[in-house]
Design a protein around this motif. Sequence first.
Motif, PDB file in Angstrom:
ATOM      1  N   ASP A 720      27.524 -91.760 -38.279  1.00  0.00           N
ATOM      2  CA  ASP A 720      26.811 -92.864 -37.630  1.00  0.00           C
ATOM      3  C   ASP A 720      25.735 -92.381 -36.660  1.00  0.00           C
ATOM      4  O   ASP A 720      25.025 -93.181 -36.058  1.00  0.00           O
ATOM      5  CB  ASP A 720      27.797 -93.774 -36.889  1.00  0.00           C
ATOM      6  N   GLY A 721      25.631 -91.080 -36.462  1.00  0.00           N
ATOM      7  CA  GLY A 721      24.585 -90.549 -35.594  1.00  0.00           C
ATOM      8  C   GLY A 721      24.863 -90.680 -34.115  1.00  0.00           C
ATOM      9  O   GLY A 721      24.001 -90.386 -33.280  1.00  0.00           O
ATOM     10  N   SER A 722      26.098 -91.068 -33.743  1.00  0.00           N
ATOM     11  CA  SER A 722      26.416 -91.295 -32.343  1.00  0.00           C
ATOM     12  C   SER A 722      26.335 -90.017 -31.513  1.00  0.00           C
ATOM     13  O   SER A 722      26.150 -90.057 -30.302  1.00  0.00           O
ATOM     14  CB  SER A 722      27.818 -91.896 -32.214  1.00  0.00           C
ATOM     15  N   TYR A 723      26.473 -88.873 -32.183  1.00  0.00           N
ATOM     16  CA  TYR A 723      26.467 -87.603 -31.456  1.00  0.00           C
ATOM     17  C   TYR A 723      25.157 -87.378 -30.724  1.00  0.00           C
ATOM     18  O   TYR A 723      25.095 -86.680 -29.711  1.00  0.00           O
ATOM     19  CB  TYR A 723      26.714 -86.441 -32.425  1.00  0.00           C
ATOM     20  N   ARG A 724      24.054 -87.936 -31.261  1.00  0.00           N
ATOM     21  CA  ARG A 724      22.736 -87.670 -30.678  1.00  0.00           C
ATOM     22  C   ARG A 724      22.649 -88.167 -29.244  1.00  0.00           C
ATOM     23  O   ARG A 724      21.857 -87.659 -28.454  1.00  0.00           O
ATOM     24  CB  ARG A 724      21.640 -88.321 -31.519  1.00  0.00           C
ATOM     25  N   ASN A 725      23.442 -89.151 -28.916  1.00  0.00           N
ATOM     26  CA  ASN A 725      23.400 -89.713 -27.564  1.00  0.00           C
ATOM     27  C   ASN A 725      24.344 -88.989 -26.604  1.00  0.00           C
ATOM     28  O   ASN A 725      24.314 -89.245 -25.401  1.00  0.00           O
ATOM     29  CB  ASN A 725      23.778 -91.203 -27.606  1.00  0.00           C
ATOM     30  N   THR A 726      25.211 -88.096 -27.122  1.00  0.00           N
ATOM     31  CA  THR A 726      26.242 -87.498 -26.277  1.00  0.00           C
ATOM     32  C   THR A 726      26.147 -85.985 -26.174  1.00  0.00           C
ATOM     33  O   THR A 726      26.638 -85.414 -25.215  1.00  0.00           O
ATOM     34  CB  THR A 726      27.644 -87.853 -26.825  1.00  0.00           C
ATOM     35  N   THR A 727      25.534 -85.317 -27.141  1.00  0.00           N
ATOM     36  CA  THR A 727      25.552 -83.853 -27.107  1.00  0.00           C
ATOM     37  C   THR A 727      24.381 -83.258 -27.863  1.00  0.00           C
ATOM     38  O   THR A 727      23.825 -83.890 -28.762  1.00  0.00           O
ATOM     39  CB  THR A 727      26.857 -83.314 -27.721  1.00  0.00           C
ATOM     40  N   THR A 728      24.029 -82.054 -27.464  1.00  0.00           N
ATOM     41  CA  THR A 728      23.051 -81.277 -28.228  1.00  0.00           C
ATOM     42  C   THR A 728      23.692 -79.976 -28.719  1.00  0.00           C
ATOM     43  O   THR A 728      22.999 -79.133 -29.288  1.00  0.00           O
ATOM     44  CB  THR A 728      21.837 -80.925 -27.342  1.00  0.00           C
ATOM     45  N   THR A 729      24.993 -79.824 -28.494  1.00  0.00           N
ATOM     46  CA  THR A 729      25.720 -78.625 -28.897  1.00  0.00           C
ATOM     47  C   THR A 729      26.949 -79.013 -29.690  1.00  0.00           C
ATOM     48  O   THR A 729      27.732 -79.875 -29.271  1.00  0.00           O
ATOM     49  CB  THR A 729      26.155 -77.803 -27.662  1.00  0.00           C
ATOM     50  N   ALA A 751      23.996 -77.386 -39.836  1.00  0.00           N
ATOM     51  CA  ALA A 751      24.012 -78.606 -39.052  1.00  0.00           C
ATOM     52  C   ALA A 751      22.567 -79.032 -38.839  1.00  0.00           C
ATOM     53  O   ALA A 751      21.623 -78.377 -39.294  1.00  0.00           O
ATOM     54  CB  ALA A 751      24.696 -78.357 -37.717  1.00  0.00           C
ATOM     55  N   ASP A 752      22.399 -80.142 -38.134  1.00  0.00           N
ATOM     56  CA  ASP A 752      21.054 -80.595 -37.781  1.00  0.00           C
ATOM     57  C   ASP A 752      20.327 -79.472 -37.064  1.00  0.00           C
ATOM     58  O   ASP A 752      20.834 -78.884 -36.108  1.00  0.00           O
ATOM     59  CB  ASP A 752      21.158 -81.833 -36.883  1.00  0.00           C
ATOM     60  N   GLU A 753      19.152 -79.157 -37.504  1.00  0.00           N
ATOM     61  CA  GLU A 753      18.437 -77.998 -36.986  1.00  0.00           C
ATOM     62  C   GLU A 753      18.079 -78.111 -35.508  1.00  0.00           C
ATOM     63  O   GLU A 753      17.785 -77.090 -34.853  1.00  0.00           O
ATOM     64  CB  GLU A 753      17.157 -77.764 -37.789  1.00  0.00           C
ATOM     65  N   VAL A 754      18.086 -79.303 -34.972  1.00  0.00           N
ATOM     66  CA  VAL A 754      17.736 -79.449 -33.557  1.00  0.00           C
ATOM     67  C   VAL A 754      18.925 -79.176 -32.645  1.00  0.00           C
ATOM     68  O   VAL A 754      18.790 -79.170 -31.431  1.00  0.00           O
ATOM     69  CB  VAL A 754      17.194 -80.872 -33.259  1.00  0.00           C
ATOM     70  N   LEU A 755      20.103 -78.942 -33.232  1.00  0.00           N
ATOM     71  CA  LEU A 755      21.310 -78.764 -32.429  1.00  0.00           C
ATOM     72  C   LEU A 755      21.713 -77.299 -32.355  1.00  0.00           C
ATOM     73  O   LEU A 755      21.466 -76.519 -33.277  1.00  0.00           O
ATOM     74  CB  LEU A 755      22.454 -79.577 -33.023  1.00  0.00           C
ATOM     75  N   SER A 756      22.363 -76.940 -31.268  1.00  0.00           N
ATOM     76  CA  SER A 756      22.961 -75.620 -31.125  1.00  0.00           C
ATOM     77  C   SER A 756      24.368 -75.669 -31.711  1.00  0.00           C
ATOM     78  O   SER A 756      25.130 -76.609 -31.455  1.00  0.00           O
ATOM     79  CB  SER A 756      23.026 -75.231 -29.638  1.00  0.00           C
ATOM     80  N   VAL A 757      24.741 -74.639 -32.485  1.00  0.00           N
ATOM     81  CA  VAL A 757      26.043 -74.606 -33.145  1.00  0.00           C
ATOM     82  C   VAL A 757      26.744 -73.282 -32.817  1.00  0.00           C
ATOM     83  O   VAL A 757      26.109 -72.226 -32.820  1.00  0.00           O
ATOM     84  CB  VAL A 757      25.896 -74.753 -34.672  1.00  0.00           C
ATOM     85  N   PHE A 758      28.019 -73.354 -32.548  1.00  0.00           N
ATOM     86  CA  PHE A 758      28.878 -72.188 -32.291  1.00  0.00           C
ATOM     87  C   PHE A 758      28.319 -71.263 -31.206  1.00  0.00           C
ATOM     88  O   PHE A 758      28.245 -70.045 -31.392  1.00  0.00           O
ATOM     89  CB  PHE A 758      29.061 -71.355 -33.575  1.00  0.00           C
TER      90      PHE A 758
END
Length: 967
Positions: A720-729, A751-758
Amino acid sequence: MGRQRDQFWDYAENLNARFKCNYCGRNFPGGASRIKAHLAGVRGHDIVACNAVPQDVQEKAQATQKKREAQVTQGTNKKLKSVSTSASKSKTKTIKIVSQGKEEYRAEIFLNDVVDRLIALATEHINFELSFKVDLLETLFKMKFMLGDAQKRQSSDESMGIWLKHIRDVAYDADNVLDKFSYESYWQKAQIQNEMMDQVCNFSLCNLDKVRSIKQFLDRYLNDVADSGLRMESIPSISLNMNIDSFNDSEVVGRKQDIKKIVNLLISLNMNTDSLNDLEVVGRKQDIKKIVNLLTGSSNQHVISVLPMVGMAGIGKTTLAKFVYNNEQIKKHFDVLAWVNVSKNFDVEGILREILKSLGFKSLEGEDLSNLNSDEVREICAEILWAKKYLLILDDVQNEDFKKWDTLKGYLLEFNSNIGNNIVITTRSDNVGQIMKIHPPHHLENGVDFTKLRTLISQSINFDIMLSNFKCLRVLKLSGDSIKELPDSIEQLIHLRLLHISDSLIEELPKSITKLYNLQTLRIEGRLEELPEDLSHLFNLRHIHINHIRDYGYIMQTPKNMRRLTCLQTLPFFVVDPEEGYRITELRPLRNLRGEINIYNLENVEEEEEAKSAKLKEKEIFKLGLYWDKGSDKDEKVLEGLQPHPNLKSLTIERYFGKKFPSWVGLSSLYHNLVEINLRDCNECEEVPTLGQLPCLRVLEIYGMKKVRCIGSEFYFYSDGSYRNTTTTLFPALRILKLKRMETLEEWKEADEVLSVFPCLEELIIRFCNKLRYLPDSLRTCVSLQKLEVYYCYDLSSWPGVRSLQKLVVWNCPKLRSLPGVRWSIIRCGIEDPPSGLQCIEYLENEDCRLPSSSTSSIHPSLQKLKLIRCGSLLLDQIQYFIALKILWIEESYEMVALPEGLGNLSSLQQLYIVDCLNLVHLPTEEAMRRLTQLKTLIIYDCHKFEDNERIKISHVPWVKINDDDE
């Protein structure tokens, strides 16, 4: 350095341990002290007064004797006073058992708790006549509200401490009475549940007169402090129909909550049977009286009478001897008392010195005893013991050498020939008792009154003889393979709170254990195969600690009707069964469950509502394991109903056969404390759960999931894309990620390229993911990744550069060609060509593979450790290029007959290991081996064709071992 020669030797001739008087010509055993006695005209010690001594010499000897007697008497009295004071202090302290502060704290908790239990009993259980009930409650509340002030004042007011001790004595008796009431109540409850009696309550075990007696004692002690000024604040008015929990007074409520939290401190006190040495002697009055009478009786007509006290370690021999030693009748009867701890070393001279120390002896010049020689020690002992009736305690005698004892006895007979002297020895050995005895040995076997012992820790115990005598035991800890079973008589321990059995051979508990209605903690470590069927009768049980996984993965069956154990807080496992009494609904009433629980056979849960009936959501379980034995189409709804408490930290789900996971798994808004997730053999799942937004997840292991073909965006965030409002990692705290046996997994997407992962990932392990082709490029940003292991990923051909790696293991990944950014690695098995991107290899293990010449130029400059297993002749020939090597290990090179001559080029080599090379015969030439100037260690093992004459080539190597023979 010894003392100067005694002036009185001028009046006698030294005859080697005897003397001859210059005036009368008689000779006697002994030294200077006996010369003085002879000349002074003092009779005794087999000495007669000299009838020819000049008057001036006699007066001089008499003056010296008086001075010596005054010194000895002063020293002895000082020592006796010290011993008495020490014993008195010891007695006061030993009542407390441990350090004063801790024991006072425990005693206050215990005392307050007993009063609270008496109040509860009076208000809820006892059908007294109304007037007595009111009087009892009034007494109890007065006591309750005076205790706080008394406990504060005891440190500055000695009388208040004594008063509290008396109250505690009454409280111990009251505690036993309360236990009997509760035991009777629970016994009736068990009978009712077994439909063996009607619901009629009568207290057959508990005489209500005991409660009246307790009240009388409390009233008396309250009257004793009526004028002491103790404050009794906020005493509520007493109503006949009120409940203890109905009081609103803040002090009552606050203290009641504190008591509930720490009341179990008393029963967790780590005492053992040796603690009897620190307790007042209980049940030894008859022993003390018998021994005192024997030592002081008129029938004692020996010069020295010896009484051995024989008994096993820890039974209280030393304690009993101390009470005899400090007995007032003993002190009046004997002139001198001395105590020597002998132990293993029965040194006669040492014992004599210890006797002097025990009596506080110091020479006129204040010299230390260590400066005295043997003769001087004996002389002084003779002076002190001469004409005195003495009692000598020899504690913990272990010597069985008759000659040593005979020597000591001979000296003592020389020192004092008067009758009535006594020696008491304590010993574990009956042989010692027989050697030293004059009186028959006094055996201490089971002499302690165990009816008042509250804690027992033992590795060996004769249950048939002893167990029924432990009337008030609260804690029983047993360990060791000598304990093979518990007797049925264990049911007599009606006060027992904690039963702990470890490292024993017990496989089955007796049924009678289910009659221990006051038991709160059951801890079994060992071979136990099953729990008793009627365990649910232990209504007070709070903690069950048991290893429920048996041999071959067999899970122990949970006893029936666990719902009855409403006090239960710790339950490590629960096995669901469709039969009544074993269903998951049994967990519903267990509101106090917390900590860790593993629930098995969840295929026996019929529907979501039944799963919800366990109310896991309301129980503070921080570690939860959910296990199916076989799957069904209802698994998804059942798992939905097993939603755990928000404080969950660790979750394991095994053999779940749903196609997807329920919504609560990975819900970051709810499970913000979740640290570890293990998903095992969930082989019907078609996609991994969404876990990327869990803020504290540190460890994630996925094993199985054979239908998952792709790890996609659903792994990282909800659609649902809710993560975009709560985190960038995403996966912000993950340290360890393991993917195993995902045999159909082909893709691992970004993952979405705009996000930091691991961002915190340190360890990534991938095993048996046979079809996985590549790893996500986002691993490049894992600046913390230090360890990467990849096993049996046959289709994996590349991965992104990870410059932070410290360790790399690759096993059977034949298509892998490139490892950019790797600092050092372990490469194991099955790579067609070694990676061309390696910058610096610290350790290379190469089995059944080859290193082309094109690669050696990029490897050899930095390689320090090399391990070659089953390598061919080509690679062996290339060893000469690895000039930085310090450690070389060659194993199972079956074709190798001789080590290559180029080995001599490895000028930095320090350690060389040749293992299991069955055809090895020769080393390189002696010239080549001599060039290895840094070689310190050479081991050749299981190379049985190696020729012994090759040793001459390695004579310069400091440490050599060839086929188990050291050179």
